[in-house]
Design a protein around this motif. Structure first.
Motif, short mmCIF file in Angstrom:
data_model
loop_
_atom_site.label_atom_id
_atom_site.label_comp_id
_atom_site.label_asym_id
_atom_site.label_seq_id
_atom_site.Cartn_x
_atom_site.Cartn_y
_atom_site.Cartn_z
N SER A 1 10.79 3.59 -4.40
CA SER A 1 11.56 4.48 -4.97
C SER A 1 11.12 5.86 -4.83
N GLU A 2 11.41 6.93 -5.61
CA GLU A 2 11.32 8.49 -4.90
C GLU A 2 11.57 9.47 -6.11
N LEU A 3 10.41 10.36 -5.72
CA LEU A 3 10.28 11.50 -6.75
C LEU A 3 11.86 11.86 -6.40
N VAL A 4 12.39 12.42 -7.91
CA VAL A 4 13.42 13.81 -8.46
C VAL A 4 12.62 14.64 -8.95
N SER A 5 10.93 14.63 -9.06
CA SER A 5 10.65 16.09 -9.68
C SER A 5 9.05 16.04 -10.37
N SER A 6 8.37 17.08 -9.31
CA SER A 6 6.74 16.26 -10.00
C SER A 6 6.13 17.20 -11.13
N ALA A 7 5.79 16.13 -11.14
CA ALA A 7 4.50 16.72 -13.14
C ALA A 7 4.35 18.35 -12.22
N MET A 8 2.98 18.06 -11.28
CA MET A 8 2.55 19.31 -11.50
C MET A 8 2.77 20.38 -10.25
N SER A 9 4.19 20.31 -9.74
CA SER A 9 5.10 21.26 -9.87
C SER A 9 5.92 22.04 -10.42
N ALA A 10 6.11 21.39 -11.74
CA ALA A 10 6.92 21.96 -13.00
C ALA A 10 5.73 22.89 -13.35
N ALA A 11 4.24 22.70 -13.10
CA ALA A 11 3.55 23.22 -14.04
C ALA A 11 3.56 24.79 -13.37
N GLN B 1 16.84 3.77 -14.12
CA GLN B 1 16.55 3.99 -12.40
C GLN B 1 16.30 5.10 -12.45
N ILE B 2 16.63 5.55 -13.34
CA ILE B 2 15.66 7.03 -13.26
C ILE B 2 14.52 7.52 -14.69
N VAL B 3 13.32 7.52 -14.67
CA VAL B 3 11.90 7.21 -15.05
C VAL B 3 11.18 8.30 -15.20
N THR B 4 10.18 8.53 -16.39
CA THR B 4 9.58 9.98 -15.93
C THR B 4 7.64 8.69 -16.64
N ALA B 5 6.58 9.31 -15.35
CA ALA B 5 5.76 8.35 -15.46
C ALA B 5 5.01 9.34 -16.76
N THR B 6 4.74 8.11 -17.61
CA THR B 6 4.14 8.17 -19.27
C THR B 6 2.53 7.70 -19.17
N THR B 7 2.17 7.93 -20.92
CA THR B 7 1.15 6.60 -21.13
C THR B 7 1.07 6.28 -22.31
N TYR B 8 0.41 5.74 -22.81
CA TYR B 8 0.27 5.61 -24.38
C TYR B 8 -1.06 4.64 -24.32
N ALA C 1 0.71 -1.53 0.26
CA ALA C 1 0.44 0.28 -0.24
C ALA C 1 1.19 1.63 -0.17
N ALA C 2 1.73 1.10 0.57
CA ALA C 2 2.53 2.37 0.38
C ALA C 2 3.39 3.25 -0.99
N ILE C 3 3.71 2.04 -2.10
CA ILE C 3 4.39 2.31 -2.89
C ILE C 3 3.39 3.48 -3.33
N PRO C 4 4.29 4.43 -3.72
CA PRO C 4 3.65 5.53 -4.45
C PRO C 4 3.18 5.20 -6.53
N ASN C 5 1.44 5.89 -5.99
CA ASN C 5 0.87 6.18 -6.95
C ASN C 5 1.62 7.51 -8.04
N TYR C 6 2.13 7.53 -8.94
CA TYR C 6 2.53 8.53 -9.45
C TYR C 6 2.09 9.29 -10.37
N GLU C 7 2.23 10.25 -10.71
CA GLU C 7 1.24 10.76 -11.61
C GLU C 7 1.70 11.22 -13.01
N GLU C 8 1.33 11.28 -13.99
CA GLU C 8 2.16 11.77 -15.18
C GLU C 8 2.89 12.66 -15.65
N GLY C 9 4.22 12.65 -15.43
CA GLY C 9 5.45 13.70 -15.91
C GLY C 9 5.37 13.77 -14.29
#
Length: 218
Positions: A195-205, A159-166, A133-141
């Motif tokens: 895993s850890e969040l390197v940068s948030s799509a929300m904060s980038a916006a 090891q470093i990836v960005t969440a996206t969709t197809y 349950a503690a595994i994060p649900n990341y947002e796109e970006g």
């Protein structure tokens, strides 16, 4: 206990399954009553919290569970399910029997009675559920650093990836863009553990939000 299949095919839908799990978790013996409190289906597995009371109102004394304030105990149950030639079947086990499937939601775990033995199978099972349950649900970006490199089918790692969709037909499916190559890869939820969040799509916006989140880092 092994698998039990319903050859009359009366279980066909999600609602049918839920009703049958409720029936299986609700029964009386000569001295005890068991009642369903809550169920949840994850994949093909049903998780349940079932409350046990004594018919005469006396407190339930159990070797595995500490008695709750009202004299009852609430235990966790796991129902593996599958369809075979249209026939629904299940295999059930109580949490202290050491079930392998361990993705019960926190809403189920929070209902269960305390355990007497911190080294029991049930304690280990609950911890695995909490870890899942503690595994994060990341947002796109979101850019993510995995806890350890993941090996890919071509022999490389990422090891470093960005969440996206197809898109596949009308559905959008989650995948991850590899930082080094720009290629796309599908990752299981288990590979995101730690895993850890390197940068948030929300904060980038939002520059304001980015500044706020930066101030929250230790």
């Amino acid at each position: 206990m092994g698998w039990l299949f319903y050859t009359d095919r009366r279980v066909k839908t999600y609602a049918d399954e839920k009703a049958e799990i409720a029936r299986l978790c609700t029964f009386d013996t000569d001295t005890r009553r068991t009642e369903l409190v809550k169920t949840s289906k994850v994949g093909s597995t049903w998780y349940a919290a079932a409350r046990v009371t004594h018919l005469d109102g006396s407190p339930v004394d159990d070797s595995t569970y500490a008695t709750d304030m009202d004299g009852s105990i609430t235990l966790g149950a796991v129902f593996l399910t599958r369809y075979d030639d249209g026939c629904w079947g299940y295999k059930d086990m109580e949490e202290s029997a050491g079930p392998v499937e361990s993705r019960a939601p926190l809403g189920i775990l929070n209902l269960l009675s305390e355990l007497k033995d911190p080294d029991s199978y049930a304690h280990a099972w609950r911890q695995r559920c909490r870890d899942w349950a503690a595994i994060p649900n990341y947002e796109e970006g979101d850019k993510i650093r995995l806890a350890k490199p993941v090996s890919l089918t071509d022999g490389s790692t990422c090891q470093i990836v960005t969440a996206t969709t197809y898109r596949r037909g009308r559905q959008k499916r989650r995948c991850y863009r590899i930082e080094e190559t720009g290629g796309l890869v599908r990752l299981s939820k288990a590979s995101l553990a730690g895993s850890e969040l390197v940068s948030s799509a929300m904060s980038a916006a939002s520059p304001v939000l980015a500044e706020f989140l930066a101030g929250q880092k230790p």
